[in-house]
Design a protein around this motif. Structure first.
Motif, PDB file in Angstrom:
ATOM      1  N   ALA A  53      53.502  34.513  46.063  1.00  0.00           N
ATOM      2  CA  ALA A  53      53.341  33.086  46.389  1.00  0.00           C
ATOM      3  C   ALA A  53      53.048  32.275  45.133  1.00  0.00           C
ATOM      4  O   ALA A  53      53.610  31.190  44.933  1.00  0.00           O
ATOM      5  N   SER A  54      52.201  32.800  44.276  1.00  0.00           N
ATOM      6  CA  SER A  54      51.869  32.104  43.028  1.00  0.00           C
ATOM      7  C   SER A  54      53.087  31.984  42.125  1.00  0.00           C
ATOM      8  O   SER A  54      53.373  30.917  41.579  1.00  0.00           O
ATOM      9  N   GLY A  55      53.804  33.079  41.969  1.00  0.00           N
ATOM     10  CA  GLY A  55      54.984  33.069  41.114  1.00  0.00           C
ATOM     11  C   GLY A  55      56.082  32.173  41.660  1.00  0.00           C
ATOM     12  O   GLY A  55      56.689  31.393  40.909  1.00  0.00           O
ATOM     13  N   TYR A  56      56.333  32.255  42.974  1.00  0.00           N
ATOM     14  CA  TYR A  56      57.407  31.461  43.570  1.00  0.00           C
ATOM     15  C   TYR A  56      57.083  29.979  43.468  1.00  0.00           C
ATOM     16  O   TYR A  56      57.928  29.171  43.084  1.00  0.00           O
ATOM     17  N   SER A  57      55.837  29.594  43.779  1.00  0.00           N
ATOM     18  CA  SER A  57      55.495  28.167  43.729  1.00  0.00           C
ATOM     19  C   SER A  57      55.587  27.620  42.304  1.00  0.00           C
ATOM     20  O   SER A  57      56.095  26.514  42.083  1.00  0.00           O
ATOM     21  N   CYS A  59      57.456  28.849  39.807  1.00  0.00           N
ATOM     22  CA  CYS A  59      58.861  28.856  39.398  1.00  0.00           C
ATOM     23  C   CYS A  59      59.621  27.716  40.072  1.00  0.00           C
ATOM     24  O   CYS A  59      60.429  27.036  39.431  1.00  0.00           O
ATOM     25  N   PHE A  60      59.343  27.479  41.370  1.00  0.00           N
ATOM     26  CA  PHE A  60      60.045  26.425  42.089  1.00  0.00           C
ATOM     27  C   PHE A  60      59.705  25.059  41.510  1.00  0.00           C
ATOM     28  O   PHE A  60      60.578  24.199  41.387  1.00  0.00           O
ATOM     29  N   LEU A  61      58.456  24.862  41.100  1.00  0.00           N
ATOM     30  CA  LEU A  61      58.078  23.589  40.478  1.00  0.00           C
ATOM     31  C   LEU A  61      58.824  23.401  39.162  1.00  0.00           C
ATOM     32  O   LEU A  61      59.288  22.300  38.853  1.00  0.00           O
ATOM     33  N   GLY A  62      58.992  24.469  38.405  1.00  0.00           N
ATOM     34  CA  GLY A  62      59.787  24.386  37.184  1.00  0.00           C
ATOM     35  C   GLY A  62      61.232  24.015  37.481  1.00  0.00           C
ATOM     36  O   GLY A  62      61.834  23.176  36.802  1.00  0.00           O
ATOM     37  N   ALA A  63      61.800  24.630  38.523  1.00  0.00           N
ATOM     38  CA  ALA A  63      63.178  24.314  38.922  1.00  0.00           C
ATOM     39  C   ALA A  63      63.284  22.876  39.412  1.00  0.00           C
ATOM     40  O   ALA A  63      64.288  22.197  39.171  1.00  0.00           O
ATOM     41  N   LEU A  64      62.242  22.398  40.078  1.00  0.00           N
ATOM     42  CA  LEU A  64      62.218  21.020  40.557  1.00  0.00           C
ATOM     43  C   LEU A  64      62.246  20.045  39.379  1.00  0.00           C
ATOM     44  O   LEU A  64      62.936  19.023  39.421  1.00  0.00           O
ATOM     45  N   THR A  79      52.844  16.291  41.474  1.00  0.00           N
ATOM     46  CA  THR A  79      53.744  17.046  42.340  1.00  0.00           C
ATOM     47  C   THR A  79      53.143  18.420  42.628  1.00  0.00           C
ATOM     48  O   THR A  79      52.608  19.073  41.738  1.00  0.00           O
ATOM     49  N   ILE A  80      53.256  18.844  43.883  1.00  0.00           N
ATOM     50  CA  ILE A  80      52.680  20.116  44.322  1.00  0.00           C
ATOM     51  C   ILE A  80      53.743  20.928  45.052  1.00  0.00           C
ATOM     52  O   ILE A  80      54.503  20.392  45.865  1.00  0.00           O
ATOM     53  N   VAL A  81      53.782  22.217  44.772  1.00  0.00           N
ATOM     54  CA  VAL A  81      54.578  23.155  45.555  1.00  0.00           C
ATOM     55  C   VAL A  81      53.614  24.197  46.109  1.00  0.00           C
ATOM     56  O   VAL A  81      52.905  24.867  45.360  1.00  0.00           O
TER      57      VAL A  81
END
Length: 141
Positions: A53-57, A59-64, A79-81
């Motif tokens: 969960a920590s890694g995905y959130s 990484c997704f914020l970086g992609a965002l 911004t929060i993921v």
């Protein structure tokens, strides 16, 4: 599919879900414990689902941020993921995971935010790794 690898890291775990995990460069070490819901004792250690969960959130914020830059949209620093990861038995046997990402983009129109989230989902390495294998929900808060 080929990947032009630009960075590689590794970690080693001993003791399984009730052991420890440590990056080989020593920059990160974590005590692990199995949640009571999965038959473990619980405890103060982290579990693989929390780490995912920590890694995905992150990484997704970086992609965002990449998706926003491509769309020439400035996303706010606030911004929060949030990633919620579930684990349980699969009907086909074994265990599987689910992922639900909730993205908060303050000050961004909801339709615009949804487009950015969908674009980020195409960019994010975690999303690409899980696509077709993990049910991933995307919500714009």
């Amino acid at each position: 599919m080929s990947v032009d690898v630009k960075y590689r890291t590794s970690a080693t775990t001993t003791g399984g879900r009730d052991g420890t995990a440590r990056t080989d460069d020593g920059s990160f070490e974590v005590k692990l414990s199995t949640p009571k819901e999965l038959g473990g004792a619980g405890g103060d250690g982290a579990n693989p689902e929390q780490l995912f969960a920590s890694g995905y959130s992150a990484c997704f914020l970086g992609a965002l941020k990449v998706a926003a830059a491509q769309a020439k949209v400035k996303i706010p620093a606030e911004t929060i993921v949030n990633a919620k990861i579930g684990i349980g038995p699969r009907s086909e046997g074994g265990f599987g995971i689910t992922a639900d990402l909730t993205v908060t983009l303050p000050g961004i129109d909801k339709a615009e935010a949804q487009k950015l989230v969908e674009a980020a989902h195409q960019i994010c390495p975690y999303s690409n790794a899980t696509r077709g294998n993990v049910d991933v929900g995307l919500t714009v808060a």
